[in-house]
Design an enzyme around this catalytic site. Sequence first.
Site, mmCIF file in Angstrom:
data_model
loop_
_atom_site.group_PDB
_atom_site.id
_atom_site.type_symbol
_atom_site.label_atom_id
_atom_site.label_comp_id
_atom_site.label_asym_id
_atom_site.label_seq_id
_atom_site.Cartn_x
_atom_site.Cartn_y
_atom_site.Cartn_z
ATOM 1 N N HIS A 116 0.675 -1.053 0.112
ATOM 2 C CA HIS A 116 0.115 0.174 0.019
ATOM 3 C C HIS A 116 0.980 1.174 0.010
ATOM 4 C CE1 HIS A 116 -3.624 1.952 0.171
ATOM 5 N NE2 HIS A 116 -4.431 1.339 0.885
ATOM 6 N N ASP B 20 -9.872 -8.126 -18.925
ATOM 7 C CA ASP B 20 -9.844 -9.500 -19.684
ATOM 8 C C ASP B 20 -8.346 -9.923 -20.083
ATOM 9 O OD1 ASP B 20 -10.170 -11.331 -21.544
ATOM 10 O OD2 ASP B 20 -11.642 -10.323 -22.956
#
Length: 453
Positions: free
Chosen positions: A167, A391
């Site tokens: 993070h 995708d």
Amino acid sequence: MGDSEEVSRVSTCTITPSRASQEQHLQLSPSEIYLLTAQYIQKGLLLPKPDPNPKFSSPSMDSVLQRLKASLSECLSHYFPLAGRLTSHPDGTITIHCNDAGVEFVHAKAIHITLNDILRSPYVPLVVRSFFVHSGAMSHEGRFLPLLAVQVTELADGLFIGCSFNHVVGDGTSFWNFLNSWSELSKHINDKGEACTLSRPPTIRQWCPATNPPVCLDPPIDSWSLPPKPSPPLFNDRIFYFPAHSISSLKAKANSQNMDATSPISSFQAFYAHVWRTITRAHELPEAQETWCGLSVSYRSRVVPPMAPYFFGNVVKPIFLRTTAGELLGRDLGWGAKLIQDAIAKQTNEEICSWLEANAKAPIVFETTGLTTSPGVLMGSSPRFDVYGNDFGWGPPLGVRVGYDNRFDGKLFAFPAREGRGGIELHFYMNSNAIAALERDKEFMEAVEEKTD
């Protein structure tokens, strides 16, 4: 379906950038220093299993893994900080050492688990947590852990790609920009392993305010007495789906209650106020009890001059709103939404630069202690992120799921609905009594649509 033994690791390897990066040290900003004590971001995608087609002349798992590894290697040459490590220095500064040490790539199997086992129930099975690497790792551990770890878990009829992402190195926008880039490269890589040109390359450390002079921790982090890793209690992980028409109704309602407002209440502000009020009711707090809500605001476009839209780094400022349960519930939805709107509107260039400068002089770090002393909600992720456009070459995701990822009672994750069109999937992490109260709350459930896939 909650035992980590249901998932077996098959192999582990290290992926490095396809082209050598220029070795350098990237200075951390105050907003990145702030998240040294936050856990790794853990998000993952459920994908269908590849079918035979021209792009997969040999649709074996080996060919799928090779495609993912090759495209990840190419992606890391654009996002090269992820292949480095955090380095602490004697003067108290911390940098990202861009040394191409690489990221961890794990192949795992859970072939007795189907996609429907995970997708059909609104409750997320505990086994999903085993689809991620380094669960519970704190971002400061990036000094000796990879800054990115990927686990590809083979299911009976699909795949799960889980990413553990430091993070400090990046915020939610950076995480999803990275994943969008990786999936784009995977989709268009040819049989020779040659990748396409990235359509939206990241900007690495173009500019960030308050990084000169460098932020120094006193004492240096290596001498800190750091708290043990928190282990999230086994609260319920429940998904609620809000269709676009429900969001529109909440927005219209909030605006009708703020006729004298200088700017209209947004869909997000109305939606978040609705959720905050509902959770406050679920906890049955006394009227005088404090309640709060929090969110992170990206300052890419809020500073002057604005940062590049695909700036890669952690450029978010946390904001928290506090009031009493009696005031929040005694007033209408519009009042709560206006409270959130006003807090966001205050995040101007002057406010953000002042916060960064103050934290550069006296650095602070993220602590969950203050978030658990009184009931509240903290919204993570965003319905604006491109989640379902990822995708990898054999179809879009069927679902998104979250790992450990800085959880506590009241943590929420908002994602766009799979169908698009403005709907929101909201992932709740709360105790069972609060979840049950939500499910009994007529006002709340009127805006929810139960889904079966």
